[in-house]
Enzyme design. Structure first.
Site, mmCIF file in Angstrom:
data_model
loop_
_atom_site.group_PDB
_atom_site.id
_atom_site.type_symbol
_atom_site.label_atom_id
_atom_site.label_comp_id
_atom_site.label_asym_id
_atom_site.label_seq_id
_atom_site.Cartn_x
_atom_site.Cartn_y
_atom_site.Cartn_z
ATOM 1 N N LYS A 153 0.830 -1.455 0.308
ATOM 2 C CA LYS A 153 0.666 -0.466 -0.003
ATOM 3 C C LYS A 153 0.835 1.039 0.073
ATOM 4 O O LYS A 153 0.784 2.285 -0.674
ATOM 5 C CB LYS A 153 -0.896 -0.201 1.357
ATOM 6 C CG LYS A 153 -1.910 -0.679 0.935
ATOM 7 C CD LYS A 153 -2.919 -1.641 2.750
ATOM 8 C CE LYS A 153 -3.680 -2.212 1.986
ATOM 9 N NZ LYS A 153 -4.459 -2.735 3.519
ATOM 10 N N GLN A 210 -4.404 -1.376 9.850
ATOM 11 C CA GLN A 210 -4.497 -2.908 8.737
ATOM 12 C C GLN A 210 -4.521 -3.462 9.694
ATOM 13 O O GLN A 210 -4.998 -4.207 11.150
ATOM 14 C CB GLN A 210 -2.646 -3.109 8.619
ATOM 15 C CG GLN A 210 -2.691 -4.570 7.797
ATOM 16 C CD GLN A 210 -3.163 -4.730 6.318
ATOM 17 O OE1 GLN A 210 -2.931 -2.988 5.752
ATOM 18 N NE2 GLN A 210 -3.909 -5.452 6.518
ATOM 19 N N ASP A 263 -10.113 3.233 3.963
ATOM 20 C CA ASP A 263 -11.501 1.708 3.885
ATOM 21 C C ASP A 263 -12.946 1.204 3.956
ATOM 22 O O ASP A 263 -12.744 0.696 3.845
ATOM 23 C CB ASP A 263 -10.119 1.055 5.095
ATOM 24 C CG ASP A 263 -9.624 0.384 4.448
ATOM 25 O OD1 ASP A 263 -9.413 -0.037 3.077
ATOM 26 O OD2 ASP A 263 -8.425 -0.406 5.727
#
Ligand code: NDP
Length: 292
Positions: A53, A97, A120
């Site tokens: 990422k 994460q 997200d």
């Protein structure tokens, strides 16, 4: 029938090119898009995802900030960092994460991210907005799947779609996006009595199960569009060590009309949509700055 393969790498490269142009334009206006990434613990898969990422951000001209914490960090410390990042006007996207170690209440952590920076799309408010077809940050994997269907000209409206998997990050939002786009959606999971009954009548099958090569060609309708979200590392057999999807590509590609490979299918689109959401957030910040 031999299915046409959807090239996720090619589509991701095209979309990332557009994102890089937008990021450069924003930077020229004094707003450099910025994503903050929090990684807790030493799960090797999570470390790889975070590295990918961060590297994708750099290539697209998006600044990234990375915060690594040891496995035994207190939730309070991470929450304090989230509060700081929420308040920082130079940060446009925040990602924690998953999975988090046991001492964390994952839902509480996701709730602690500002809705406006939740790139997200996991915050309950963004999920609620999606379920009401309101503008929201869309979760990256299902959003990437929708982009793939769109770029291939797949007619979603009126289609019979079967989503296998009901997780919060893939299955459920996937079903919502397909529903919002006019498909008739069936969600299957581990308690589904006759999975093949459902998949055999589907025009679009999305597999998000986490079981390698689980969906086989005999479970598909000829000509179906098959989207394989699964990423599984094979541990046995001649392909041990390789990645495989949730779909048995060899048999499924003989029956399907369109199919995504693993790797090189949905995976590259997931990160692409994360970059897209970060740039959207930064462009909102630029608009606020312009209006101020
Ligand atoms: P989860 O483990 O959270 O969910 C798996 C789902 O599959 C559950 O809903 C489960 O049902 C269902 N399932 C399990 N066994 C069966 C079965 N025998 N028949 C039907 N359904 C079954 O996984 P995720 O949604 O997080 O991820 C799914 C896959 O996608 C994984 O391989 C993951 O690595 C991959 N992934 C890929 C991404 C990408 O970028 N390409 C991003 C995110 C995930 P139940 O709810 O009843 O337990």
């Amino acid at each position: 029938m031999t299915a046409r393969i959807i090239d996720g790498n090619a589509l991701a490269a095209r979309v990332r090119g557009e994102i890089a142009e937008q990021a450069a334009q924003l930077a020229a206006q004094g707003v450099q898009p910025c994503l903050a990434v929090i990684l807790v613990g030493n799960d090797p898969a999570s470390a790889v995802y975070v590295r990918n990422k961060v590297s994708a951000c750099e290539k697209a001209g998006i600044r990234s900030l990375r915060f690594d914490y040891p496995q035994d960090v207190t939730p309070g410390e991470v929450m304090a960092k989230l509060a700081e990042l929420n308040a920082d006007p130079a940060v446009h996207g925040i990602l924690v994460q998953l999975p988090l170690p046991r001492q964390f209440d994952e839902a509480a952590v996701l709730e602690a991210i500002s809705v406006a920076k939740d790139v997200d799309g996991f915050h309950a408010e963004n999920v609620g907005r999606l379920s009401q077809s309101q503008e929201a940050f869309l979760p990256c994997t299902p959003h990437g799947v929708m982009k793939m269907l769109e770029s291939e000209g797949v007619k979603v409206e009126g289609a019979e779609a079967v989503v296998i998997g009901r997780s919060n990050i893939v299955g459920k939002p996937m079903a919502m996006l397909l529903t919002n786009a006019g498909a008739t959606v069936t969600v299957c999971h581990s308690k589904t009595r006759d999975l093949a009954f459902h998949t055999r009548r589907a025009d679009i099958v999305v597999a998000a199960i986490g079981k390698p090569r689980f969906i086989t060609g005999d479970m598909l309708k000829p000509g179906a569009v098959v989207i394989d979200v699964g990423i599984n590392r094979l541990t046995e057999g001649p392909d041990a060590g390789k990645l495989a999807g949730d779909v048995d590509f060899a048999s499924a590609s003989e029956v399907a009309g369109l199919i995504t490979p693993v790797p090189g299918g949905v995976g590259p689109m997931t990160i692409t949509m994360l970059l897209a959401n970060t740039v959207i957030s930064a462009s909102r910040a630029a608009a606020r700055k312009g209006a101020a």
